[in-house]
Design a protein around this motif. Structure first.
Motif, PDB file in Angstrom:
ATOM      1  N   ARG A   1       0.767  -1.292  -0.005  1.00  0.00           N
ATOM      2  CA  ARG A   1      -0.136  -0.110  -0.091  1.00  0.00           C
ATOM      3  C   ARG A   1       0.930   1.312  -0.049  1.00  0.00           C
ATOM      4  N   HIS A   2       1.912   1.201   0.898  1.00  0.00           N
ATOM      5  CA  HIS A   2       2.745   2.503   0.823  1.00  0.00           C
ATOM      6  C   HIS A   2       3.731   2.744  -0.414  1.00  0.00           C
ATOM      7  N   LEU A   3       4.064   1.530  -0.964  1.00  0.00           N
ATOM      8  CA  LEU A   3       4.700   1.701  -2.332  1.00  0.00           C
ATOM      9  C   LEU A   3       3.831   1.973  -3.360  1.00  0.00           C
ATOM     10  N   ALA A   4       2.572   1.750  -3.235  1.00  0.00           N
ATOM     11  CA  ALA A   4       1.418   2.052  -4.447  1.00  0.00           C
ATOM     12  C   ALA A   4       1.319   3.577  -4.167  1.00  0.00           C
ATOM     13  N   GLU A   5       0.974   4.061  -3.219  1.00  0.00           N
ATOM     14  CA  GLU A   5       0.651   5.455  -2.696  1.00  0.00           C
ATOM     15  C   GLU A   5       1.714   6.355  -3.419  1.00  0.00           C
ATOM     16  N   LYS A   6       3.029   5.795  -3.081  1.00  0.00           N
ATOM     17  CA  LYS A   6       4.267   6.788  -3.725  1.00  0.00           C
ATOM     18  C   LYS A   6       4.272   6.720  -4.968  1.00  0.00           C
ATOM     19  N   ALA A   7       4.164   5.537  -5.643  1.00  0.00           N
ATOM     20  CA  ALA A   7       4.152   5.434  -7.150  1.00  0.00           C
ATOM     21  C   ALA A   7       2.957   5.841  -8.068  1.00  0.00           C
ATOM     22  N   GLY A   8       1.826   6.123  -7.051  1.00  0.00           N
ATOM     23  CA  GLY A   8       0.738   6.664  -7.761  1.00  0.00           C
ATOM     24  C   GLY A   8      -0.100   5.487  -8.558  1.00  0.00           C
ATOM     25  N   MET A   9      -0.225   4.235  -7.839  1.00  0.00           N
ATOM     26  CA  MET A   9      -1.015   3.222  -8.229  1.00  0.00           C
ATOM     27  C   MET A   9      -1.661   2.500  -7.550  1.00  0.00           C
ATOM     28  N   CYS A  10      -2.585   1.432  -7.592  1.00  0.00           N
ATOM     29  CA  CYS A  10      -3.112   0.919  -7.010  1.00  0.00           C
ATOM     30  C   CYS A  10      -2.383  -0.365  -6.055  1.00  0.00           C
ATOM     31  N   ALA A  11      -2.595  -0.685  -4.880  1.00  0.00           N
ATOM     32  CA  ALA A  11      -1.984  -1.459  -4.171  1.00  0.00           C
ATOM     33  C   ALA A  11      -1.865  -3.065  -4.796  1.00  0.00           C
ATOM     34  N   SER A  12      -2.995  -3.350  -5.504  1.00  0.00           N
ATOM     35  CA  SER A  12      -3.284  -4.694  -6.177  1.00  0.00           C
ATOM     36  C   SER A  12      -2.153  -4.649  -7.388  1.00  0.00           C
ATOM     37  N   THR A  13      -1.975  -3.733  -8.009  1.00  0.00           N
ATOM     38  CA  THR A  13      -0.712  -3.637  -8.946  1.00  0.00           C
ATOM     39  C   THR A  13       0.528  -4.095  -8.343  1.00  0.00           C
ATOM     40  N   VAL A  14       0.691  -3.540  -7.180  1.00  0.00           N
ATOM     41  CA  VAL A  14       2.085  -3.753  -6.625  1.00  0.00           C
ATOM     42  C   VAL A  14       2.327  -5.090  -6.209  1.00  0.00           C
ATOM     43  N   SER A  15       0.995  -5.550  -5.630  1.00  0.00           N
ATOM     44  CA  SER A  15       0.892  -7.226  -5.057  1.00  0.00           C
ATOM     45  C   SER A  15       1.121  -7.966  -6.329  1.00  0.00           C
ATOM     46  N   LYS A  16       0.549  -7.674  -7.473  1.00  0.00           N
ATOM     47  CA  LYS A  16       0.708  -8.711  -8.374  1.00  0.00           C
ATOM     48  C   LYS A  16       2.102  -8.598  -9.112  1.00  0.00           C
ATOM     49  N   MET A  17       2.698  -7.411  -9.072  1.00  0.00           N
ATOM     50  CA  MET A  17       3.955  -7.595  -9.382  1.00  0.00           C
ATOM     51  C   MET A  17       4.795  -8.203  -8.651  1.00  0.00           C
ATOM     52  N   ALA A  18       4.671  -8.210  -7.432  1.00  0.00           N
ATOM     53  CA  ALA A  18       5.502  -8.934  -6.265  1.00  0.00           C
ATOM     54  C   ALA A  18       5.338 -10.433  -6.319  1.00  0.00           C
ATOM     55  N   HIS A  19       4.271 -10.773  -6.713  1.00  0.00           N
ATOM     56  CA  HIS A  19       3.806 -12.196  -6.886  1.00  0.00           C
ATOM     57  C   HIS A  19       4.056 -12.806  -7.919  1.00  0.00           C
ATOM     58  N   GLY A  20       4.510 -12.021  -8.919  1.00  0.00           N
ATOM     59  CA  GLY A  20       4.813 -12.545 -10.340  1.00  0.00           C
ATOM     60  C   GLY A  20       3.628 -12.814 -11.007  1.00  0.00           C
ATOM     61  N   GLU A  21       2.420 -12.214 -10.672  1.00  0.00           N
ATOM     62  CA  GLU A  21       1.395 -12.358 -11.579  1.00  0.00           C
ATOM     63  C   GLU A  21       1.097 -11.400 -13.018  1.00  0.00           C
ATOM     64  N   THR A  22       1.953 -10.428 -12.774  1.00  0.00           N
ATOM     65  CA  THR A  22       1.849  -9.571 -13.939  1.00  0.00           C
ATOM     66  C   THR A  22       3.086  -9.888 -14.858  1.00  0.00           C
ATOM     67  N   HIS A  23       2.977 -10.497 -16.033  1.00  0.00           N
ATOM     68  CA  HIS A  23       4.281 -10.776 -16.981  1.00  0.00           C
ATOM     69  C   HIS A  23       4.503  -9.887 -17.951  1.00  0.00           C
ATOM     70  N   PHE A  24       3.642  -8.934 -18.423  1.00  0.00           N
ATOM     71  CA  PHE A  24       4.179  -7.778 -19.257  1.00  0.00           C
ATOM     72  C   PHE A  24       3.392  -6.380 -18.706  1.00  0.00           C
ATOM     73  N   PRO A  25       4.330  -5.895 -17.717  1.00  0.00           N
ATOM     74  CA  PRO A  25       3.694  -4.703 -17.159  1.00  0.00           C
ATOM     75  C   PRO A  25       3.862  -3.424 -18.101  1.00  0.00           C
ATOM     76  N   ARG A  26       3.264  -2.534 -17.789  1.00  0.00           N
ATOM     77  CA  ARG A  26       3.558  -1.136 -18.669  1.00  0.00           C
ATOM     78  C   ARG A  26       4.844  -0.687 -18.086  1.00  0.00           C
ATOM     79  N   ALA A  27       5.665   0.030 -18.954  1.00  0.00           N
ATOM     80  CA  ALA A  27       6.771   0.927 -18.713  1.00  0.00           C
ATOM     81  C   ALA A  27       6.725   1.908 -17.444  1.00  0.00           C
ATOM     82  N   GLY A  28       5.674   2.517 -17.672  1.00  0.00           N
ATOM     83  CA  GLY A  28       5.676   3.477 -16.471  1.00  0.00           C
ATOM     84  C   GLY A  28       5.242   2.815 -14.942  1.00  0.00           C
ATOM     85  N   THR A  29       4.751   1.592 -14.937  1.00  0.00           N
ATOM     86  CA  THR A  29       4.395   1.008 -13.756  1.00  0.00           C
ATOM     87  C   THR A  29       5.918   0.618 -13.336  1.00  0.00           C
ATOM     88  N   VAL A  30       6.522   0.000 -14.264  1.00  0.00           N
ATOM     89  CA  VAL A  30       7.898  -0.602 -13.684  1.00  0.00           C
ATOM     90  C   VAL A  30       8.820   0.482 -13.180  1.00  0.00           C
TER      91      VAL A  30
END
Length: 91
Positions: free
Chosen positions: A47-76
């Motif tokens: 949640r804290h990473l997401a707030e600072k990066a301007g995205m949803c906590a679920s996005t960070v969670s999916k990245m952390a658990h390897g559920e996102t295989h082709f993320p947007r460059a801006g997210t990364v």
């Protein structure tokens, strides 16, 4: 195209440069694996990473658990910057 990251953080892999440690990734899968490891090892709440990066906590969670295989460059890039990395793209 190769993506390189420079960081002043202690390196587990990569090579030392004048500006810190530099990492090179051959493809998006390597970059995602690196980001997944860095998110998990940061010990920060998603949640804290997401707030600072301007995205949803679920996005960070999916990245952390390897559920996102082709993320947007801006997210990364946003997550890497929050984690203390400078992103440099070299051709």
């Amino acid at each position: 195209m190769t993506t390189a990251l420079a960081s002043t953080a202690t390196a587990k892999r990569g090579w030392q440069t004048e500006t810190g440690t530099e990492y090179t990734f051959a493809d998006i899968a390597e970059l995602c694996a690196f980001l997944q490891h860095e998110i998990q090892s940061s010990k920060r709440k998603y949640r804290h990473l997401a707030e600072k990066a301007g995205m949803c906590a679920s996005t960070v969670s999916k990245m952390a658990h390897g559920e996102t295989h082709f993320p947007r460059a801006g997210t990364v890039f946003a997550l890497l910057q929050i984690l203390g990395y400078e992103v440099v793209i070299r051709a």
